[in-house]
Design a protein around this motif. Structure first.
Motif, short mmCIF file in Angstrom:
data_model
loop_
_atom_site.label_atom_id
_atom_site.label_comp_id
_atom_site.label_asym_id
_atom_site.label_seq_id
_atom_site.Cartn_x
_atom_site.Cartn_y
_atom_site.Cartn_z
N GLN B 184 0.79 -1.08 -0.11
CA GLN B 184 -0.15 0.15 -0.06
C GLN B 184 0.77 1.28 -0.01
OE1 GLN B 184 -3.60 0.17 0.20
NE2 GLN B 184 -3.58 -2.07 -0.66
N GLY B 185 0.68 1.98 -0.97
CA GLY B 185 1.49 3.19 -1.18
C GLY B 185 1.19 4.28 -0.23
N ASP B 186 2.11 5.06 0.35
CA ASP B 186 1.89 6.49 0.98
C ASP B 186 1.56 7.40 0.18
OD1 ASP B 186 1.84 8.73 2.70
OD2 ASP B 186 3.54 7.76 4.11
N ARG B 187 0.45 8.00 0.26
CA ARG B 187 0.16 9.08 -0.66
C ARG B 187 1.01 10.30 -0.43
NH1 ARG B 187 -5.48 10.66 -2.20
NH2 ARG B 187 -4.40 11.98 -3.61
N THR B 214 -0.37 10.21 -15.39
CA THR B 214 -1.54 10.42 -14.03
C THR B 214 -2.87 9.45 -14.51
OG1 THR B 214 -2.44 12.26 -15.39
CG2 THR B 214 -0.99 12.76 -13.75
N GLY B 215 -3.35 9.06 -13.47
CA GLY B 215 -4.56 8.26 -13.60
C GLY B 215 -4.35 6.83 -14.21
N TRP B 216 -3.12 6.33 -13.73
CA TRP B 216 -2.84 4.70 -14.09
C TRP B 216 -3.29 4.01 -13.11
CZ3 TRP B 216 2.35 3.57 -16.75
CH2 TRP B 216 2.75 4.30 -17.85
N PRO B 217 -3.93 2.96 -13.85
CA PRO B 217 -4.28 1.69 -12.60
C PRO B 217 -2.92 1.58 -11.63
CG PRO B 217 -4.98 1.21 -14.57
CD PRO B 217 -3.97 2.35 -14.99
N LEU B 218 -3.01 1.23 -10.40
CA LEU B 218 -2.01 1.01 -9.57
C LEU B 218 -0.96 0.09 -9.96
CD1 LEU B 218 -3.81 1.17 -6.27
CD2 LEU B 218 -2.16 3.03 -7.03
N ASP B 219 -1.48 -1.04 -10.37
CA ASP B 219 -0.65 -2.25 -10.86
C ASP B 219 0.04 -1.99 -12.03
OD1 ASP B 219 -1.89 -3.82 -8.89
OD2 ASP B 219 -2.54 -5.09 -9.87
N ASP B 220 -0.21 -1.15 -13.11
CA ASP B 220 0.39 -0.85 -14.21
C ASP B 220 1.69 0.12 -14.01
OD1 ASP B 220 -1.38 -2.31 -16.43
OD2 ASP B 220 -2.80 -1.19 -15.49
N PHE B 221 1.34 1.05 -12.82
CA PHE B 221 2.33 1.89 -12.48
C PHE B 221 3.77 1.41 -11.93
CE2 PHE B 221 4.31 5.36 -10.45
CZ PHE B 221 4.10 6.62 -11.22
N VAL B 222 3.02 0.44 -11.18
CA VAL B 222 4.26 -0.34 -10.27
C VAL B 222 4.87 -1.35 -11.38
CG1 VAL B 222 4.61 -1.92 -8.48
CG2 VAL B 222 2.83 -0.35 -8.18
N ASP B 247 10.75 -0.22 -3.37
CA ASP B 247 9.51 -0.79 -3.57
C ASP B 247 8.31 -0.02 -3.05
OD1 ASP B 247 10.76 -2.79 -5.11
OD2 ASP B 247 10.68 -4.36 -3.42
N GLU B 248 8.55 0.44 -1.75
CA GLU B 248 7.69 1.17 -0.99
C GLU B 248 7.59 2.62 -1.63
OE1 GLU B 248 10.13 -0.67 0.51
OE2 GLU B 248 8.60 -1.97 1.43
N ALA B 255 0.27 5.27 -5.79
CA ALA B 255 -0.85 5.96 -5.31
C ALA B 255 -1.13 7.49 -5.35
CB ALA B 255 -0.64 5.56 -3.67
N HIS B 256 0.17 8.25 -5.54
CA HIS B 256 -0.07 9.45 -5.86
C HIS B 256 -0.66 10.03 -7.16
CE1 HIS B 256 0.66 13.97 -5.94
NE2 HIS B 256 1.52 13.43 -7.13
N PHE B 257 0.30 9.17 -8.03
CA PHE B 257 -0.21 9.65 -9.52
C PHE B 257 -1.57 9.02 -9.81
CE2 PHE B 257 4.36 10.83 -10.16
CZ PHE B 257 4.09 12.22 -10.78
#
Lengths: 431, 264
Positions: B184-187, B214-222, B247-248, B255-257
């Motif tokens: 879980q990312g810390d925004r 911006t607005g990417w699904p979390l998994d895709d961004f990671v 990784d964090e 989470a931010h983007f």
């Protein structure tokens, strides 16, 4: 009601017109957050990549909890980065100009168009050329560069129209371009390059590329001479390879082994004297040795070389913990003096200032830089690095540089990437 | 039976950073395609007029698209909208996908996706819909576009028994530990770290020489940032920036983007 309107609806801070008033405010300063004014005050001097970014981030992220005043004499700011592309005909002049309207409208930054001329560190106030003064809890100086008097014998600011520096973007840049366009057929453009350290290490050599690009089309028998006191320079292999490919035989560089470090100029006669030998030139672009913008010295926080030493983790002056210094003016270690670096440092500084004044979270600082340069049409290169704060300096941790022999498509993509970067960083400064 | 291994790299007009990243995985896309062919999943696909060779080529060419787009059974919006029933769809019209303003306006102006309009768009997206957020410089070969669109056509209209959607870039593709995706990312931390990104990438989502993030699904961004970090995607600036992100920290940025446009 929009967020920005809400912010503007808050009581605006007033100018403290006298030093006495400033002193009264400061005497209540044992805990910044309980000032009579209610909000801690940050004054930022200089609205370039460092100052505009810092003002924007502090105002935006504190959501009105910090009173931010930006002091910048120019109403329209022309970026030094990409000004070479204007000289080369790749950018329109208006495309590198920006206003401060959005900083005021979107984030509530109080933009004061005036010169900061003095700093009273005991009273914590900044004196303005217009006569007023501004009290601060934290002062951020991001004044860029000034030129060292006497570094090129024969040249001083009174001669800058005969021999322009064009190293602070503005009328000087437009003048230099006009002079290049007006050169006689087969004439000579000469650049007197600066010694280290100076603003934008690849800047003089990108400029050479852009001047060559213009002359190759309009005046192909013209000559370009660089008189350079340095043994080597940024992206040297990439530039020299590019000049060979795009502008063969056009560019000659006189390094220190041939007297490039022993230069004087005679503006009245349009002569450059290298190691005692005078040559007649048609355009002479003198980029003198540099030091921090004058307000840093006026604040008494510069070293013998004229730069302001800082604490890497927070960008605080080593001489005064209530003053932070950003960008070209800072003596910080390994980062080049670039707009990207200043923008990067500004975000670290903004976080530290907010943390100190409002108790917001402070995370480990990190810095990075990338410098793109254009050598010819669709021929872009870049160099970049990441940095960390040590006790001693901002220290390089990793880096990369474009390679000679890269394909045309990659070079074009690198150039296009630089256009995206320009749009990105200027939005990060001014939107 | 194997898919042509060079297909996805050769159709590119130019090498934007994102496209260069993609070309590196051409082999992976082809391998994946051939694997699915072996399972017989492609048998249901070809639309009228597309031979099975063409369909195989179209599917392989989709390897360039699938980092952002899904198509097939259960396809969902990822970085880009899903492409089921794209033929006949008004541009920018799916209510649950966040389009660029340019794409919404194109649809409001009457742009409907059909063979000809999709062909023109794929040929040069940024000329056909200026300021589209699609980070793709175009597919040069008319034959390649025809093969891709013929294959894609099979997912529009009656697809009562569609093959399962192909995933966008997957953790398996990069050997990514599933635990990394679960972080879980810390925004708030992400908002600070994002300062390093926004010197180049714009928070308003504009895409001009540098991709929108911006607005990417979390998994895709990671997945994308982990791929740069581990050298599976190639770009010197991105590799340098991600090289020192933990990784964090990557999760914090994701989470931010993910929400950056809602809360600039």
């Amino acid at each position: 009601m929009s967020k920005s309107n809400r912010k503007n609806g808050l009581n605006r801070r007033h100018f403290l017109a006298s030093a006495a008033a400033a002193t009264t405010a400061v005497s209540a300063l044992s805990a910044p957050t309980v000032l009579a004014e209610g909000r801690p005050r940050v004054v930022v001097v200089g609205g370039g990549a460092g100052g505009a970014t810092a003002a924007r981030y502090i105002a935006k992220d504190s959501e009105g909890a910090v009173d931010v005043t930006l002091v910048e004499p120019s109403r329209a700011y022309y970026t030094c980065f990409f000004s070479n592309l204007y000289i080369g005909g790749f950018r329109e002049w208006v495309s590198i100009g920006h206003s401060y309207g959005a900083l005021a409208a979107n984030h509530g930054v109080n933009v004061v168009h005036d010169w900061a001329v003095s700093v009273d560190r005991d009273a914590r106030s900044v004196g303005l050329a217009g006569g007023g003064s501004l009290a601060y809890d934290r002062l951020i100086l991001s004044p860029g560069i000034d030129f060292r008097a006497g570094s090129v014998p024969g040249w001083d600011l009174s001669q800058q129209n005969r021999m322009p520096h064009a190293y602070k973007a503005g009328s000087q840049t437009q003048l230099l371009r006009a002079q290049i366009e007006a050169m006689p057929e087969g004439g000579t453009y000469c650049m007197v390059a600066p010694p280290n350290p100076f603003r934008c290490p690849p800047g003089p050599y990108e400029r050479i590329s852009m001047v060559a690009h213009v002359l190759k089309q309009s005046n192909p028998t013209a000559k370009i001479i660089i008189v350079d006191p340095k043994e080597k320079f940024s992206k040297q292999g990439l530039f020299e390879d590019g000049w060979q490919r795009h502008y063969p035989g056009m560019v000659e560089r006189i390094g220190p082994d041939f007297g490039g470090d022993k230069v004087e100029v005679r503006p009245e006669a349009m002569e450059v004297v290298v190691d005692g030998e005078a040559m007649k030139v048609d355009v002479c672009n003198v980029i003198p040795a540099q030091q921090a913008g004058g307000i840093a010295a006026a604040a008494g926080i510069t070293n013998e070389a004229g730069w302001a030493p800082i604490v890497p983790a927070t960008m605080q002056s080593r001489a005064d913990e209530n003053i932070h210094v950003l960008g070209d003016a800072a003596h910080q270690g390994d980062m080049p003096k670039s707009g990207f670096s200043a923008n990067s440092q500004a975000k670290v500084c903004a976080m530290a200032v907010r943390g100190a004044l409002t108790g917001s979270s402070v995370f480990p600082p990190r810095f990075s830089n990338t410098c793109w340069s254009l050598i010819g049409t669709d021929d872009g290169v870049k160099v970049g690095a990441s940095y960390e704060a040590t006790d001693e300096k901002i220290a390089k941790t990793d880096g990369f540089i474009s390679q000679t022999g890269e394909g045309a498509e990659l070079r074009k993509a690198t150039y296009e990437e630089s256009l995206g970067w320009y749009a990105g960083i200027t939005a990060d400064m001014f939107s | 039976m194997t898919a042509p291994s060079t297909a996805s790299a050769n159709g590119l007009r130019s090498t934007s950073p994102a496209a260069r990243g993609r070309s590196r995985t051409a082999g992976l896309a082809a391998c994946l395609a051939s694997g699915l062919l072996a399972l017989g999943l492609l048998l249901v696909l070809p639309a009228a007029g597309a031979g099975s060779d063409d369909a195989g080529r179209g599917k392989a060419l989709f390897g360039q698209c699938k980092r952002c787009h899904q198509v097939g059974g259960g396809a969902a919006h990822r970085i880009g909208p899903h492409l089921n029933d794209v033929f006949g769809r008004t541009a920018g019209s799916l209510a649950d996908y966040r389009y660029s303003q340019a794409m919404r306006e194109a649809g409001a102006g009457g742009l409907i996706w059909a063979g000809a309009t999709l062909d023109a768009f794929l040929s040069d997206p940024h000329t056909f819909v200026p300021h589209t957020r699609m980070s793709f410089d175009g597919m040069e070969g008319a034959d390649d576009r025809a093969a891709l669109l013929a294959w894609l056509r099979g997912f529009s209209g009656d697809h009562s028994d569609p093959s399962p959607a192909e995933p966008t870039a997957t953790p398996e593709e990069y050997g990514l530990d599933p635990h990394i995706l679960a972080i879980q990312g810390d925004r708030e931390y992400g908002a600070y770290l994002a300062g390093e990104c926004t010197t180049c990438h714009r928070t308003d989502g504009a895409d001009e020489g540098i991709p929108s993030i911006t607005g990417w699904p979390l998994d895709d961004f990671v997945i994308a940032l982990q791929a740069y970090k581990h050298g599976k995607r190639v770009h010197p600036v991105m590799q340098m920036v991600t090289g020192r992100l933990s990784d964090e920290e990557i999760a914090a940025l994701a989470a931010h983007f993910h929400r950056a446009e809602d809360d600039p």
